[in-house]
Design an enzyme around this catalytic site. Structure first.
Site, short mmCIF file in Angstrom:
data_model
loop_
_atom_site.label_atom_id
_atom_site.label_comp_id
_atom_site.label_asym_id
_atom_site.label_seq_id
_atom_site.Cartn_x
_atom_site.Cartn_y
_atom_site.Cartn_z
N TYR A 100 0.71 -1.39 0.19
CA TYR A 100 0.08 -0.10 -0.27
C TYR A 100 0.90 1.32 -0.03
N GLU A 142 -8.94 -6.64 4.07
CA GLU A 142 -8.41 -7.74 3.38
C GLU A 142 -7.89 -8.68 4.46
N TYR A 195 -15.07 -16.96 -7.56
CA TYR A 195 -13.97 -17.15 -8.63
C TYR A 195 -12.81 -17.72 -8.01
N GLY A 281 -22.53 -15.38 -23.56
CA GLY A 281 -21.22 -15.98 -23.94
C GLY A 281 -20.60 -16.69 -22.47
N VAL A 282 -19.24 -16.67 -22.33
CA VAL A 282 -18.85 -17.24 -21.51
C VAL A 282 -19.12 -16.76 -19.97
N GLY A 283 -20.13 -15.65 -19.87
CA GLY A 283 -20.40 -15.39 -18.79
C GLY A 283 -21.32 -16.49 -18.13
N THR A 285 -20.73 -19.02 -17.02
CA THR A 285 -19.86 -19.84 -15.76
C THR A 285 -20.40 -19.74 -14.27
N PRO A 286 -20.54 -18.49 -13.80
CA PRO A 286 -20.68 -18.29 -12.30
C PRO A 286 -22.29 -18.80 -12.14
N PHE A 401 -18.67 -8.67 -13.20
CA PHE A 401 -17.86 -8.21 -14.52
C PHE A 401 -16.60 -9.05 -14.57
N PHE A 402 -16.40 -9.58 -15.92
CA PHE A 402 -15.09 -10.61 -16.24
C PHE A 402 -14.13 -9.52 -16.58
C1 LIG Z 1 -14.43 -12.28 -11.65
C2 LIG Z 1 -14.00 -12.77 -12.88
C3 LIG Z 1 -14.20 -13.77 -13.51
C4 LIG Z 1 -13.86 -14.44 -14.55
N1 LIG Z 1 -14.47 -15.80 -15.09
C5 LIG Z 1 -14.07 -16.13 -16.37
C6 LIG Z 1 -14.61 -17.54 -16.86
O1 LIG Z 1 -15.19 -17.96 -16.07
N2 LIG Z 1 -14.11 -17.64 -18.13
C7 LIG Z 1 -13.43 -16.93 -18.91
O2 LIG Z 1 -12.96 -17.69 -19.99
N3 LIG Z 1 -12.87 -16.12 -18.46
C8 LIG Z 1 -13.24 -15.38 -17.20
N4 LIG Z 1 -12.67 -14.15 -16.81
C9 LIG Z 1 -11.82 -13.40 -17.83
C10 LIG Z 1 -10.35 -13.97 -17.45
O3 LIG Z 1 -9.97 -13.55 -16.19
C11 LIG Z 1 -9.41 -13.36 -18.38
O4 LIG Z 1 -9.46 -11.77 -18.38
C12 LIG Z 1 -9.67 -13.75 -19.90
O5 LIG Z 1 -9.37 -15.09 -19.95
C13 LIG Z 1 -8.43 -13.12 -20.96
O6 LIG Z 1 -7.23 -13.37 -20.35
P1 LIG Z 1 -6.14 -13.62 -21.04
O7 LIG Z 1 -4.91 -13.66 -20.46
O8 LIG Z 1 -6.29 -14.86 -22.44
O9 LIG Z 1 -6.11 -12.17 -22.06
P2 LIG Z 1 -5.35 -11.05 -21.81
O10 LIG Z 1 -3.94 -11.30 -22.34
O11 LIG Z 1 -5.29 -10.61 -20.49
O12 LIG Z 1 -6.06 -10.07 -22.80
C14 LIG Z 1 -7.37 -9.77 -22.56
C15 LIG Z 1 -7.96 -9.08 -23.88
O13 LIG Z 1 -7.38 -7.64 -24.07
C16 LIG Z 1 -6.83 -7.76 -25.50
N5 LIG Z 1 -5.52 -7.23 -25.70
C17 LIG Z 1 -4.33 -7.56 -25.16
N6 LIG Z 1 -3.42 -6.65 -25.30
C18 LIG Z 1 -4.02 -5.67 -26.09
C19 LIG Z 1 -3.65 -4.47 -26.70
N7 LIG Z 1 -2.32 -4.00 -26.59
N8 LIG Z 1 -4.58 -3.62 -27.32
C20 LIG Z 1 -5.72 -4.09 -27.54
N9 LIG Z 1 -6.25 -5.14 -26.74
C21 LIG Z 1 -5.25 -6.06 -26.14
C22 LIG Z 1 -6.49 -9.41 -25.88
O14 LIG Z 1 -6.80 -9.49 -27.19
C23 LIG Z 1 -7.80 -9.94 -25.01
O15 LIG Z 1 -8.97 -9.96 -25.82
C24 LIG Z 1 -13.09 -13.77 -15.71
C25 LIG Z 1 -12.77 -12.43 -15.13
C26 LIG Z 1 -13.02 -12.09 -13.80
C27 LIG Z 1 -12.55 -10.56 -13.26
C1 HEM Z 2 -6.33 2.49 -1.56
C2 HEM Z 2 -5.60 1.85 -2.61
C3 HEM Z 2 -6.06 0.96 -3.57
C4 HEM Z 2 -7.35 1.13 -4.10
C5 HEM Z 2 -8.39 2.01 -4.00
C6 HEM Z 2 -7.32 0.08 -5.25
C7 HEM Z 2 -8.23 0.00 -6.17
C8 HEM Z 2 -8.66 -1.23 -7.13
C9 HEM Z 2 -9.81 -1.28 -7.87
C10 HEM Z 2 -11.07 -0.54 -7.89
C11 HEM Z 2 -9.73 -2.36 -8.57
C12 HEM Z 2 -10.30 -3.17 -9.67
C13 HEM Z 2 -11.34 -4.06 -8.97
C14 HEM Z 2 -12.20 -4.89 -9.84
O1 HEM Z 2 -11.66 -5.80 -10.38
O2 HEM Z 2 -13.20 -4.42 -10.08
C15 HEM Z 2 -8.23 -3.09 -8.06
C16 HEM Z 2 -7.76 -3.97 -8.81
C17 HEM Z 2 -6.42 -4.44 -8.52
N1 HEM Z 2 -5.46 -3.83 -7.48
FE1 HEM Z 2 -6.02 -2.23 -6.44
N2 HEM Z 2 -6.23 -0.71 -5.29
C18 HEM Z 2 -5.57 -0.20 -4.23
C19 HEM Z 2 -4.21 -0.64 -3.88
C20 HEM Z 2 -3.58 -1.85 -4.55
C21 HEM Z 2 -2.28 -2.13 -4.27
C22 HEM Z 2 -1.51 -1.68 -2.79
C23 HEM Z 2 -1.95 -3.21 -4.99
C24 HEM Z 2 -0.74 -3.89 -5.10
C25 HEM Z 2 0.39 -3.50 -5.28
C26 HEM Z 2 -3.14 -3.27 -5.76
C27 HEM Z 2 -3.13 -4.26 -7.07
C28 HEM Z 2 -4.36 -4.44 -7.73
C29 HEM Z 2 -4.11 -5.45 -8.79
C30 HEM Z 2 -3.10 -6.29 -9.29
C31 HEM Z 2 -5.53 -5.50 -9.31
C32 HEM Z 2 -6.19 -6.31 -10.27
C33 HEM Z 2 -6.30 -5.42 -11.61
C34 HEM Z 2 -5.71 -5.81 -12.94
O3 HEM Z 2 -4.53 -6.71 -12.61
O4 HEM Z 2 -5.89 -5.28 -13.92
N3 HEM Z 2 -4.07 -2.44 -5.41
N4 HEM Z 2 -7.59 -2.24 -7.35
#
Ligand SMILES: Cc1cc2nc3c(=O)[nH]c(=O)nc-3n(C[C@H](O)[C@H](O)[C@H](O)COP(=O)(O)OP(=O)(O)OC[C@H]3O[C@@H](n4cnc5c(N)ncnc54)[C@H](O)[C@@H]3O)c2cc1C
Ligand code: HEM
Length: 411
Positions: A100, A142, A195, A281-283, A285-286, A401-402
């Site tokens: 943090y 947390e 998840y 779509g893949v939504g 799953t849950p 949201f995924f």
């Molecule tokens: C709570 C939760 C539950 C989920 N449950 C499921 C589930 O049940 N099943 C499932 O299949 N997924 C699920 N997901 C989504 C999953 O976590 C991943 O986000 C998904 O599988 C894509 O990951 P990836 O590493 O393959 O793609 P990533 O590499 O993360 O890329 C994500 C998307 O961004 C695009 N992208 C990457 N780089 C760029 C760029 N430079 N410019 C533009 N676009 C770009 C890629 O083409 C891709 O479409 C869930 C997500 C959450 C948050």
């Molecule tokens: C007060 C401080 C923080 C706030 C307000 C904050 C807020 C958020 C929010 C809003 C999300 C998106 C949640 C969602 O999925 O909807 C998120 C995800 C995330 N946060 Fe934080 N966060 C904080 C601190 C931190 C810290 C200290 C870390 C670690 C260095 C961290 C790492 C991440 C990561 C890795 C994700 C997942 C998103 C991704 O990878 O795209 N956060 N946080």
């Protein structure tokens, strides 16, 4: 009990009065914040999703959360439900208290960089205090979530090694993975809708990659099942890293690391009201996890399952849903965007094109129900607005949201 720091009235005044300024420069500040933080702490690239960074989605989510918290800086207990939701995600990723201050330091540096002279010492000092108070709330929430997950029977802290015991192709683009723990011990139960995070070390990649996947089966079966859609490359975007790696390189017998089930998008099994599950779509799953759990735990509770998919080739779990629909309490209706002739003959086929309220009203027996939905963001906006227009109260509407959470009321 969450203890909340009381700030000096002057600090509160400065923070509240500068929120609009920071909001105006919101994305610029958070963009700069990530640049600075990742150049000083490249190890954090092991936890952040790089695709979300590139597309600015995480920038928006974090900025929105910090400003929302700042607006409530004198009544932080009001944001506890949101903190809990983010806390689930943080806990699933393994975020630690000592991270943090790193985020705080770089956020302040970015504010200074972007605002220049407007960021006086007084403003920076007020934001430093406010951030510390906000961070303290996150850290406490947390801590409770880490303790809960570890204290459960079969629970654990951090990541644990799981073996893929079965890999099943569910459709042209969706494949399921069944996991059992390598140590052979018990695994914790979960609430349908939760998840897990999957952590992978992919050969050739500099950093580890963590992604969330909803558990797609009912709890209590001795395994965790996830079902993953392949995010293929298109002309506009590269192939998804983790989904393609799972599809192409993770086979039965391989090991991946999982964190314990998390998330607050969960089915309330204490209610007796009808349940409506709406998937895009893949939504699916849950929602399938919820449907399978209802079949075991509340077999007489009325369930309506609407599944939207492009067509029958990409649609997953038709067999499982047809089996569930053999029971009189379970109705299954399909909406195909571009169905084939075969798809149109499906006994549960109900609508061609995209889901809309007019069709929903014809297949959902009552709006006096609990609604759960998940799918691509445009689909979720349509469903959310349809339910609101129909007059379903907000507290009956639940969604996941995924990706980083967004606002379904905004275009
Ligand atoms: C709570 C939760 C539950 C989920 N449950 C499921 C589930 O049940 N099943 C499932 O299949 N997924 C699920 N997901 C989504 C999953 O976590 C991943 O986000 C998904 O599988 C894509 O990951 P990836 O590493 O393959 O793609 P990533 O590499 O993360 O890329 C994500 C998307 O961004 C695009 N992208 C990457 N780089 C760029 C760029 N430079 N410019 C533009 N676009 C770009 C890629 O083409 C891709 O479409 C869930 C997500 C959450 C948050
Ligand atoms: C007060 C401080 C923080 C706030 C307000 C904050 C807020 C958020 C929010 C809003 C999300 C998106 C949640 C969602 O999925 O909807 C998120 C995800 C995330 N946060 Fe934080 N966060 C904080 C601190 C931190 C810290 C200290 C870390 C670690 C260095 C961290 C790492 C991440 C990561 C890795 C994700 C997942 C998103 C991704 O990878 O795209 N956060 N946080």
């Amino acid at each position: 009990m969450t203890t909340i720091t009381t700030l000096h009235p002057k600090t509160i005044e400065i923070v509240k009065s500068t929120v609009p300024v920071l909001e105006k420069h919101g994305e610029q500040i958070t963009k700069r914040f990530y640049e600075l933080m990742f150049s000083n702490h490249p190890e954090l690239l092991n936890v952040f999703n790089h695709a979300n960074q590139k597309q600015g989605r995480q920038q928006r989510a974090l900025a929105a959360a910090v400003y929302a918290a700042a607006r409530y800086i004198d009544q932080l207990d009001a944001i506890l439900p949101v903190v809990r939701q983010i806390g689930h995600k943080h806990r699933s990723l393994g975020i630690q208290p000592e991270q943090y201050p790193i985020v705080g330091k770089h956020l302040l540096l970015a504010i200074k960089d972007v605002l220049g002279d407007a960021a006086t010492d007084e403003v920076i000092a007020a934001w430093a205090e406010a951030y510390e108070a906000i961070a303290a709330v996150f850290i406490q929430v947390e801590k409770e979530l880490y303790e809960e997950a570890a204290a459960k029977h079969g629970g654990w802290r951090g990541f644990r090694r799981f073996v893929v015991t079965k890999k099943v192709k569910e459709s042209d683009i969706i494949t399921s993975f069944y996991f059992e723990p390598e140590d052979g011990d018990a695994i914790s139960d979960y609430l349908p809708g939760q998840y897990v995070s999957v952590k992978l070390d992919i050969p050739g990649e500099t950093y580890t990659h963590i992604r969330q996947y909803s558990l797609s089966d009912a709890p209590g079966k001795g395994y965790y099942r996830i079902s993953v859609k392949r995010e293929a490359a298109t002309a506009e975007k590269p192939a998804g890293i983790v989904s393609n790696y799972l599809h192409d390189h993770i086979h039965e017998g391989d090991v991946v690391e999982l964190s314990a089930p998390a998330g607050d998008f969960t089915l309330d099994l204490t209610h007796e009201t009808p349940v409506v599950l709406i998937s895009g779509g893949v939504g699916v799953t849950p929602l399938l996890s919820m449907a399978n759990t209802l079949a075991i735990r509340q077999p007489n509770r009325p369930v309506t399952f609407l599944q939207a998919a492009l067509n029958g080739r990409v649609q997953a779990f038709d067999e499982e849903l047809r089996a569930l629909a053999k029971r009189p309490s379970f109705a299954y209706h399909l909406c195909y965007e571009s169905p084939s002739e075969d798809d149109r003959r499906h006994p549960h086929f109900g609508k061609e094109g995209r889901i809309d309220l007019a069709w929903m009203k014809t297949v959902i027996p009552t709006r006096d129900a609990d609604f759960y939905f998940c799918g691509p963001v445009p689909f979720m906006k349509t469903v959310y607005r349809a339910l609101a227009e129909w007059g379903v109260p907000e507290e009956r509407i639940h969604y996941e949201f995924f990706g980083p959470a967004g606002d379904l009321t905004k275009d």
